[in-house]
Design a protein around this motif. Structure first.
Motif, mmCIF file in Angstrom:
data_model
loop_
_atom_site.group_PDB
_atom_site.id
_atom_site.type_symbol
_atom_site.label_atom_id
_atom_site.label_comp_id
_atom_site.label_asym_id
_atom_site.label_seq_id
_atom_site.Cartn_x
_atom_site.Cartn_y
_atom_site.Cartn_z
ATOM 1 N N SER A 194 0.814 -1.220 0.000
ATOM 2 C CA SER A 194 0.000 0.000 0.000
ATOM 3 C C SER A 194 0.847 1.269 0.000
ATOM 4 C CB SER A 194 -0.947 -0.009 1.203
ATOM 5 O OG SER A 194 -0.222 -0.181 2.409
ATOM 6 N N THR A 212 -5.935 3.710 0.069
ATOM 7 C CA THR A 212 -6.158 2.740 -1.010
ATOM 8 C C THR A 212 -6.991 3.292 -2.164
ATOM 9 O OG1 THR A 212 -8.145 1.844 0.069
ATOM 10 C CG2 THR A 212 -6.035 0.792 0.597
ATOM 11 N N PHE A 223 -7.307 0.236 -4.690
ATOM 12 C CA PHE A 223 -6.390 -0.896 -4.574
ATOM 13 C C PHE A 223 -6.768 -1.675 -3.315
ATOM 14 C CE2 PHE A 223 -4.294 2.349 -7.002
ATOM 15 C CZ PHE A 223 -3.590 1.670 -7.986
ATOM 16 N N PHE A 225 -6.111 -4.541 -0.647
ATOM 17 C CA PHE A 225 -5.044 -5.365 -0.093
ATOM 18 C C PHE A 225 -5.619 -6.323 0.947
ATOM 19 C CE2 PHE A 225 -3.141 -1.445 -1.553
ATOM 20 C CZ PHE A 225 -1.965 -1.847 -2.165
ATOM 21 N N LEU A 231 -1.508 -7.101 -2.642
ATOM 22 C CA LEU A 231 -2.520 -6.596 -3.562
ATOM 23 C C LEU A 231 -3.407 -7.724 -4.073
ATOM 24 C CD1 LEU A 231 -3.517 -4.040 -4.976
ATOM 25 C CD2 LEU A 231 -1.828 -4.446 -6.780
#
Length: 239
Positions: A194, A212, A223, A225, A231
């Motif tokens: 991240s 994110t 994104f 995680f 990811l």
């Protein structure tokens, strides 16, 4: 191991009768003869194995390519039904598009409605066929394109507008993992955490919503995680 044991047993079987009779005159010739045919059998078996493996591998490859081609043909047929032109569906992708970072291709396609050049560019960028599905929610019908082999999903609304794109970095259910992360954003890797993603997004000039989520005008990229900061998937969506 089995071959060695068999060879030892065979050797004992040959030698034992001569040991009992104490007559070794025919032992050497019999050993040579049996070893000759044994070696011949091993060599022939080896080449038969290679031949079968080659044929089965080639058949498997042919089957996979045939399946992918059929899926691509179905995808193009659906695009024609949506109003795209035959000359627009030429693949592989054009050279300028292949050098363009995927994040820009997907952002430009987001919010557009079929038929549209930016959506077509996103299709060309992936260079793969898709399975399209109709989804009914509260009586409203929409559509999604599932690029299962590429690990991507396009989500459309009832007006055929592209409202969301998901890239599965890790394999999930029917989707294979998205393998072209390096072509999505320069410097991005499957192993990026991240903090690394945050630096990349800031360098691209995107507005940070949180650690994110990032914003470009009325378009967002998220994104996702896992607990290990690995990811899992990337999602583009509209405000």
């Amino acid at each position: 191991m089995i071959f060695i044991v068999t060879l030892v047993i065979t050797e004992i079987g040959i030698f034992f009768p001569y040991l009992i009779s104490m007559d070794f005159s025919g032992y050497l010739s019999n050993v040579l003869l049996i070893h000759y045919y044994g070696l011949k059998y091993i060599i022939v078996s080896f080449f038969v194995y290679l031949l079968v493996d080659f044929i089965s591998g080639g058949f498997k490859k042919h089957t996979i390519n045939y399946t992918k081609q059929r899926l691509m043909d179905k995808s193009k047929k659906h695009l024609l039904e949506l109003g795209y032109q035959q000359e627009d569906l030429k693949l592989p992708q054009e050279e300028p598009l292949s050098k363009k970072e995927g994040i820009h291709v997907f952002f430009e396609a987001l919010g557009e409605s079929n038929p549209n050049d930016n959506i077509l560019d996103a299709f060309r960028f992936l260079n793969a066929g898709f399975r399209y599905e109709k989804i009914t929610n509260s009586g409203v019908e929409s559509e999604c394109w599932r690029f299962l082999d590429t690990g991507v999903e396009f989500e459309f609304d009832a007006e055929s507008m592209l409202k969301g794109i998901i890239l599965f970095i890790k394999k999930q259910q029917d989707f294979q993992s998205y393998l072209y992360v390096k072509n999505l954003i320069l410097g991005l890797r499957e192993e990026s955490n991240s903090k690394e993603v945050e630096k990349l997004m800031v360098s691209l000039g995107l507005q940070s919503v949180d650690i994110t989520t990032y914003k470009l005008n009325n378009k967002f990229i998220v994104f996702q995680f896992d607990s290990n900061d690995e990811l899992q998937f990337i999602r583009f969506y509209l405000e």
